[in-house]
Design an enzyme around this catalytic site. Sequence first.
Site, short mmCIF file in Angstrom:
data_model
loop_
_atom_site.label_atom_id
_atom_site.label_comp_id
_atom_site.label_asym_id
_atom_site.label_seq_id
_atom_site.Cartn_x
_atom_site.Cartn_y
_atom_site.Cartn_z
N SER A 1 20.32 1.19 25.62
CA SER A 1 21.66 1.41 25.50
C SER A 1 22.44 0.86 24.21
O SER A 1 23.33 0.60 24.19
CB SER A 1 22.75 0.15 26.49
N GLY B 1 46.28 52.71 52.32
CA GLY B 1 45.67 53.32 53.06
C GLY B 1 44.71 53.61 53.48
O GLY B 1 43.76 53.29 52.67
N GLY C 1 18.77 -3.72 23.16
CA GLY C 1 18.08 -3.93 22.20
C GLY C 1 17.55 -2.89 22.06
O GLY C 1 17.23 -1.40 23.05
N HIS D 1 38.87 51.21 52.57
CA HIS D 1 37.87 50.41 53.34
C HIS D 1 38.46 48.90 53.38
O HIS D 1 38.40 48.66 52.59
CB HIS D 1 36.28 50.86 52.82
N SER E 1 13.06 -5.87 28.67
CA SER E 1 12.97 -6.60 30.45
C SER E 1 12.03 -7.64 30.86
O SER E 1 11.65 -8.14 31.79
CB SER E 1 11.60 -5.17 31.08
N ASN F 1 53.47 59.57 56.79
CA ASN F 1 53.01 60.21 56.02
C ASN F 1 52.82 60.97 57.05
O ASN F 1 52.51 60.78 58.32
CB ASN F 1 51.82 59.89 55.03
N LYS F 2 52.73 62.31 57.04
CA LYS F 2 52.66 63.34 57.71
C LYS F 2 53.69 63.73 58.48
O LYS F 2 52.95 63.58 59.97
CB LYS F 2 50.89 62.98 58.03
N SER G 1 45.59 60.44 48.26
CA SER G 1 45.03 60.51 47.28
C SER G 1 45.97 62.15 46.84
O SER G 1 46.40 62.73 46.38
CB SER G 1 43.26 60.81 47.30
N ASP H 1 55.18 66.31 59.10
CA ASP H 1 54.93 67.52 59.12
C ASP H 1 54.34 67.86 60.42
O ASP H 1 54.58 68.89 61.23
CB ASP H 1 54.43 68.85 58.02
#
Lengths: 302, 640
Positions: free
Chosen positions: B551, B40, B477, B123, B484, B174-175, B47, B177
């Site tokens: 490799s 709520g 290798g 909140h 290379s 609620n409330k 509470s 009343d």
Amino acid sequence: MSNRTLTHLERLESESIHIFREVIANAEKPVMLYSVGKDSAVMLHLARKAFYPSPPPFPLLHVDTTWKFKAMYEMRDRMAKEAGMDLLVYQNPEAKERGINPFDHGPLHTDMWKTEGLKQALDLYGFDVAFGGARRDEEKSRAKERVFSFRSANHRWDPKNQRPELWNLYNARKAKGESIRVFPISNWTELDIWQYIHLNDIPIVPLYFSAKRPTVERDGLLLMVDDERFPLKPGEEPVMRSIRFRTLGCYPLTGAVESEAATLPEVIQEMLLTTTSERQGRAIDKDAGDASMEKKKQEGYF
Amino acid sequence: MSATINQDSVYQVDSLIAEDIDAYLDRHQHKSLLRFITCGSVDDGKSTLIGRLLYDSKMIFEDQLAALEADSKKVGTQGQEIDFALLVDGLAAEREQGITIDVAYRFFATDKRKFIVADTPGHEQYTRNMVTGASTADLAVILIDARKGVLVQTRRHSYLAHLIGIKNIVLAVNKMDLVGYDQKVFDAIVADYTEFANSIGIKSFVPMPISGFKGDNITGPSENTPWYTGPALMEHLETVPLDVSTDQEKPFRLPVQWVNRPNLDFRGFAGLISAGTVKPGQAVRVLPSGKTSSVTRIVTLDGDLEEAVAGQSVTLTFADEIDCSRGDVISVSDNPPEVSDQFEATIVWMDEAEMLPGRPYWLKLATQTVTATIQAPKYQVNVNTMEHLAAKTLDLNAIGVANFATDKPIVFEPYEANRQLGGFILIDKITNATVGAGMIHFSLRRAQNVHWQATDISREKHASLKNQKPAVLWFTGLSGAGKSTIANLVEKKLVRMNRHTFLLDGDNVRHGLNKDLGFTDADRIENIRRVGEVAKLMTDAGLIVLTAFISPFRQERQLVRDMMAPGEFIEVHIDTSLDEAEKRDVKGLYKKARAGELKNFTGIDSPYEAPEAPEIRIDTSKMSADEAAQHIVDILIGEG
């Protein structure tokens, strides 16, 4: 197929066992804090269930104040042996050397023996996770504490910075130096604890049952004269009364209630009919007004 | 349905305690457990309602009540009357502000059920807390202030409760009343809410007019609302069906938490059954491996069980010695859960730092923890209007839908089918914070969703334009073997013959494409995999590719060979002995490696696995570099 409805105790038991196993799968060096009270008794029983047929894969740690009831020391040694677990007993050497006691030192007694003692013991052994028997129904600040509760390297709790716990997923990852307090019986109430003890025949310290014991009355608390260290005031004579204890701690700090409840159902009956809450028999919560437990916890009290 | 609960029944229970404690205990041992949340807005009276439930179920002791009365006068918001909210609002800072700001758990019981209430704040910035509280709830109580009706917050709470899969929703107006217990007010709110609830897929809810403050329709029917014939709140909470019971009807699932091995003769698999039931003799399948066996025992400290059901923590043993460890899921054999490394999920972001698409997070689902990356969200949901918005990321408390990829396949089910196997958390790898929660929709199969784009110019066309057959000359290798040098000579000779070539050199590639990689085994493997992929693209373009990489591992060279069209991979082993290579030490690397300044150096502290059957082997002790190059060209052209 008709569905079997699990009882609330079966659900709670299963949740606690799940928590124990999650910790063991993630922790490097776990330990169970064992205070010998009824909550510890249930926690130990759940740990044995979680790992059966193996014994629980961690030791028990008792942070001792040297001021517990004699009957508690006996029960402690017996239960550790029965569970097949190592028992570590730690007493803060500084508190020992300075003779810190509950009669002369008031709140300092709890601070040095328990709060400092616990920190020292955890640091000494390097435990990264410690199981504790706190329940959320005990006290308001505990109602908001997580099952996995993190402590900084200097053991502080930050209630504003807790991790969300969703479903039954616990995030056990921690930074170097951080440790976790894990509360497997968070969701149990006092009545659940008693019922479970009753249902499973779990041994508890006889002090929970009524018997004739030597007592004196101090500041509205009924204290038991458990050994010769109890300083009697001039003219003060211990009186034999039918008493029992609703919680157990250091004997000079734990108030007894007058009672005839000598069996477990009678104890439960008395608890249900009583109109004051459990911790009232302990002097500790009253130190600093209403937020005292929250403050203690932030400082490192379990 | 149970008999109507009224205030008197609480006292009847009390009398049983006094008269026959054993009968009382026996009854209470058979209570079930309901977890619910109350949601709520700040002033809706959450509470207060929870405080009222505790009070009416005799969960408040005299000393607490005395403290409560004193507190009510000091900081209460209800004047001189008892402020029940103070029972619930826990932490000191919150009490000063007069609001609840985290999830708090409260407990009470009647003679039928034990209840755990998650009190969650209203909140907007605390969506995180509500989702947390709702994740374990069977039921949600959505509170509405009768004076205000359905608000934006009401919609948000309802959406979140529905999102997290709560099937039982109570609309507590609620409330009452404060609106004179007016039925018209109640009916209008219910009509309003019904329209909204239908629009977001809430199939049913139970509306009730209450007053937490005055106690109307909490434990029994209120005289103030004779027009209301539905259940009081407590009665409804005592009788609503539990999720854990319906979970038993689903296929058996047990995520393995821990393997129990006390000795060589016992191997048990411990976990919490998330769905279904299990009996000894039942055929089971272990996921993701798919291996099958059957259950031999359900082991507990109290003796073996004949059957175990969803919600129980047990230890199972199997008839066969099959692999099974933490993270695996034991399932009924003929209806296993899914296994995938890609899926779509709804995600709730819970951290101050925004979600980063592409960053690896830990993903924990049941007992599995894997690395996951999130793609940019498909959309974000506006939790107030339920609109879908475009989003690049998600901020704290944002909810969105995105695709996930994990580094290895996980076992899961859609969240709708199984909360435990469909809900996950995300953990930041640096801060360790729980940053998000997710709910899986469905898996995305890679093959179905990443399609090959057909191109009109084929690789054959590319090759025929260049008048050559594409190939990869893979020189391997030791460092300093001459790879290379020889590769470079080969390329020069090929270019003179008007061949279209490209030389991928190890050192050069590490300056760019692979500059993020080091020399650990994992990095060397990734280095070769990437070079292989690049070489493959170049052969698609019709080129003759020469690569010069140490490799060292057979497996990776095999991996590259497998990528290429048959016959296009030509492995060239430049076979120079370690002694000879170290003697030459053109780049001074061997010296450094021997001095311990270079780690993981091939031939010194990292192995070189020589090719077993290379297409071409060059023994550099028997021919010069130029002779070697000519030899290779002859073979290549001879073949092409």
